[in-house]
Design a protein around this motif. Structure first.
Motif, PDB file in Angstrom:
ATOM      1  N   GLN A 155       4.115   2.360  -7.347  1.00 58.45           N
ATOM      2  CA  GLN A 155       3.245   1.994  -6.233  1.00 58.45           C
ATOM      3  C   GLN A 155       3.967   1.126  -5.194  1.00 58.45           C
ATOM      4  O   GLN A 155       3.943   1.457  -4.006  1.00 58.45           O
ATOM      5  CB  GLN A 155       1.978   1.299  -6.721  1.00 58.45           C
ATOM      6  N   PRO A 156       4.631   0.028  -5.601  1.00 61.49           N
ATOM      7  CA  PRO A 156       5.309  -0.744  -4.558  1.00 61.49           C
ATOM      8  C   PRO A 156       6.447   0.030  -3.885  1.00 61.49           C
ATOM      9  O   PRO A 156       6.687  -0.149  -2.688  1.00 61.49           O
ATOM     10  CB  PRO A 156       5.822  -1.991  -5.287  1.00 61.49           C
ATOM     11  N   LEU A 157       7.121   0.897  -4.620  1.00 64.45           N
ATOM     12  CA  LEU A 157       8.171   1.703  -4.010  1.00 64.45           C
ATOM     13  C   LEU A 157       7.600   2.654  -2.964  1.00 64.45           C
ATOM     14  O   LEU A 157       8.156   2.798  -1.870  1.00 64.45           O
ATOM     15  CB  LEU A 157       8.938   2.493  -5.074  1.00 64.45           C
ATOM     16  N   LEU A 158       6.498   3.312  -3.280  1.00 60.06           N
ATOM     17  CA  LEU A 158       5.866   4.211  -2.312  1.00 60.06           C
ATOM     18  C   LEU A 158       5.400   3.440  -1.081  1.00 60.06           C
ATOM     19  O   LEU A 158       5.612   3.877   0.054  1.00 60.06           O
ATOM     20  CB  LEU A 158       4.693   4.957  -2.957  1.00 60.06           C
ATOM     21  N   LEU A 159       4.787   2.283  -1.298  1.00 60.31           N
ATOM     22  CA  LEU A 159       4.339   1.478  -0.169  1.00 60.31           C
ATOM     23  C   LEU A 159       5.519   1.045   0.699  1.00 60.31           C
ATOM     24  O   LEU A 159       5.452   1.089   1.927  1.00 60.31           O
ATOM     25  CB  LEU A 159       3.553   0.249  -0.656  1.00 60.31           C
ATOM     26  N   PHE A 160       6.609   0.645   0.060  1.00 60.58           N
ATOM     27  CA  PHE A 160       7.799   0.234   0.795  1.00 60.58           C
ATOM     28  C   PHE A 160       8.364   1.389   1.623  1.00 60.58           C
ATOM     29  O   PHE A 160       8.673   1.228   2.811  1.00 60.58           O
ATOM     30  CB  PHE A 160       8.854  -0.297  -0.174  1.00 60.58           C
ATOM     31  N   THR A 207      -1.245   1.450   5.370  1.00 59.29           N
ATOM     32  CA  THR A 207      -2.289   0.774   6.141  1.00 59.29           C
ATOM     33  C   THR A 207      -2.028  -0.735   6.101  1.00 59.29           C
ATOM     34  O   THR A 207      -1.156  -1.210   5.357  1.00 59.29           O
ATOM     35  CB  THR A 207      -3.678   1.051   5.538  1.00 59.29           C
ATOM     36  N   THR A 208      -2.802  -1.467   6.855  1.00 55.67           N
ATOM     37  CA  THR A 208      -2.697  -2.932   6.836  1.00 55.67           C
ATOM     38  C   THR A 208      -2.966  -3.454   5.429  1.00 55.67           C
ATOM     39  O   THR A 208      -2.254  -4.334   4.931  1.00 55.67           O
ATOM     40  CB  THR A 208      -3.691  -3.555   7.842  1.00 55.67           C
ATOM     41  N   ARG A 209      -3.968  -2.892   4.795  1.00 55.23           N
ATOM     42  CA  ARG A 209      -4.282  -3.297   3.408  1.00 55.23           C
ATOM     43  C   ARG A 209      -3.111  -2.979   2.471  1.00 55.23           C
ATOM     44  O   ARG A 209      -2.797  -3.748   1.567  1.00 55.23           O
ATOM     45  CB  ARG A 209      -5.551  -2.579   2.964  1.00 55.23           C
ATOM     46  N   HIS A 263       3.211  -6.999   0.070  1.00 54.42           N
ATOM     47  CA  HIS A 263       3.654  -8.405   0.069  1.00 54.42           C
ATOM     48  C   HIS A 263       3.321  -9.068  -1.268  1.00 54.42           C
ATOM     49  O   HIS A 263       4.127  -9.820  -1.812  1.00 54.42           O
ATOM     50  CB  HIS A 263       3.016  -9.178   1.221  1.00 54.42           C
ATOM     51  N   ALA A 264       2.123  -8.779  -1.798  1.00 53.96           N
ATOM     52  CA  ALA A 264       1.738  -9.341  -3.092  1.00 53.96           C
ATOM     53  C   ALA A 264       2.635  -8.807  -4.207  1.00 53.96           C
ATOM     54  O   ALA A 264       3.036  -9.549  -5.111  1.00 53.96           O
ATOM     55  CB  ALA A 264       0.269  -9.012  -3.388  1.00 53.96           C
ATOM     56  N   TRP A 265       2.952  -7.507  -4.161  1.00 58.40           N
ATOM     57  CA  TRP A 265       3.870  -6.915  -5.132  1.00 58.40           C
ATOM     58  C   TRP A 265       5.218  -7.616  -5.089  1.00 58.40           C
ATOM     59  O   TRP A 265       5.815  -7.922  -6.115  1.00 58.40           O
ATOM     60  CB  TRP A 265       4.073  -5.425  -4.855  1.00 58.40           C
ATOM     61  N   MET A 266       5.725  -7.848  -3.877  1.00 54.67           N
ATOM     62  CA  MET A 266       7.040  -8.476  -3.742  1.00 54.67           C
ATOM     63  C   MET A 266       7.037  -9.881  -4.335  1.00 54.67           C
ATOM     64  O   MET A 266       8.008 -10.280  -4.983  1.00 54.67           O
ATOM     65  CB  MET A 266       7.486  -8.498  -2.278  1.00 54.67           C
ATOM     66  N   ALA A 267       5.973 -10.630  -4.147  1.00 52.98           N
ATOM     67  CA  ALA A 267       5.883 -11.966  -4.747  1.00 52.98           C
ATOM     68  C   ALA A 267       5.902 -11.856  -6.271  1.00 52.98           C
ATOM     69  O   ALA A 267       6.602 -12.621  -6.951  1.00 52.98           O
ATOM     70  CB  ALA A 267       4.620 -12.671  -4.260  1.00 52.98           C
ATOM     71  N   ALA A 268       5.160 -10.901  -6.820  1.00 54.99           N
ATOM     72  CA  ALA A 268       5.120 -10.717  -8.275  1.00 54.99           C
ATOM     73  C   ALA A 268       6.479 -10.261  -8.811  1.00 54.99           C
ATOM     74  O   ALA A 268       6.930 -10.728  -9.865  1.00 54.99           O
ATOM     75  CB  ALA A 268       4.036  -9.702  -8.644  1.00 54.99           C
ATOM     76  N   ILE A 269       7.141  -9.370  -8.095  1.00 54.82           N
ATOM     77  CA  ILE A 269       8.458  -8.885  -8.528  1.00 54.82           C
ATOM     78  C   ILE A 269       9.479 -10.015  -8.483  1.00 54.82           C
ATOM     79  O   ILE A 269      10.309 -10.146  -9.387  1.00 54.82           O
ATOM     80  CB  ILE A 269       8.889  -7.674  -7.665  1.00 54.82           C
TER      81      ILE A 269
END
Length: 119
Positions: free
Chosen positions: A17-22, A85-87, A93-99
């Motif tokens: 999921q974070p990779l796709l969003l990135f 999207t904005t969401r 950003h939340a994923w990056m903090a967790a990673i």
């Protein structure tokens, strides 16, 4: 599987999921292109299953993390183009903090392990 027989692989599906969003933050893309870009990143274990990617994209669209529209191709059928999207950016950003937090923990573990080898 590791050379010693353990199944030590970290769960790659957690990173999908974070990779796709990135990737969508970098550039809107259609599914097949995303699969190719994921493979070039080489951050997941093994080949990325297209069904899993499309399932995640559909779920992320339902959760309003990505949007999609049909794009007419010059040759061949129309393709669905995905965009973050904005969401979705907020979740990235939340994923990056967790990673980052997880990376710090892994770095501490590696340090402790390396210290134990020198004893």
């Amino acid at each position: 599987m590791c050379k010693n027989g353990c199944s030590c692989n970290l769960p790659a599906d957690r990173l999908l999921q974070p990779l796709l969003l990135f990737l969508l933050k970098l550039q809107p893309s259609h599914g097949y292109e995303l699969i190719q870009r994921l493979a070039r990143l080489d951050l997941l274990e093994g080949e990325t299953d297209p069904t899993t990617v499309y399932r995640n994209l559909r779920r992320m669209e339902q959760e309003e993390l990505v949007s999609s529209s049909w794009e007419a191709a010059e040759t061949g059928p129309a393709r669905r183009q995905y965009a973050i999207t904005t969401r979705g950016e907020e979740l990235l950003h939340a994923w990056m903090a967790a990673i980052r937090r997880q990376k710090e923990k892994l770095d501490r573990f590696i340090g402790l392990y390396e210290q134990s080898l020198s004893r």
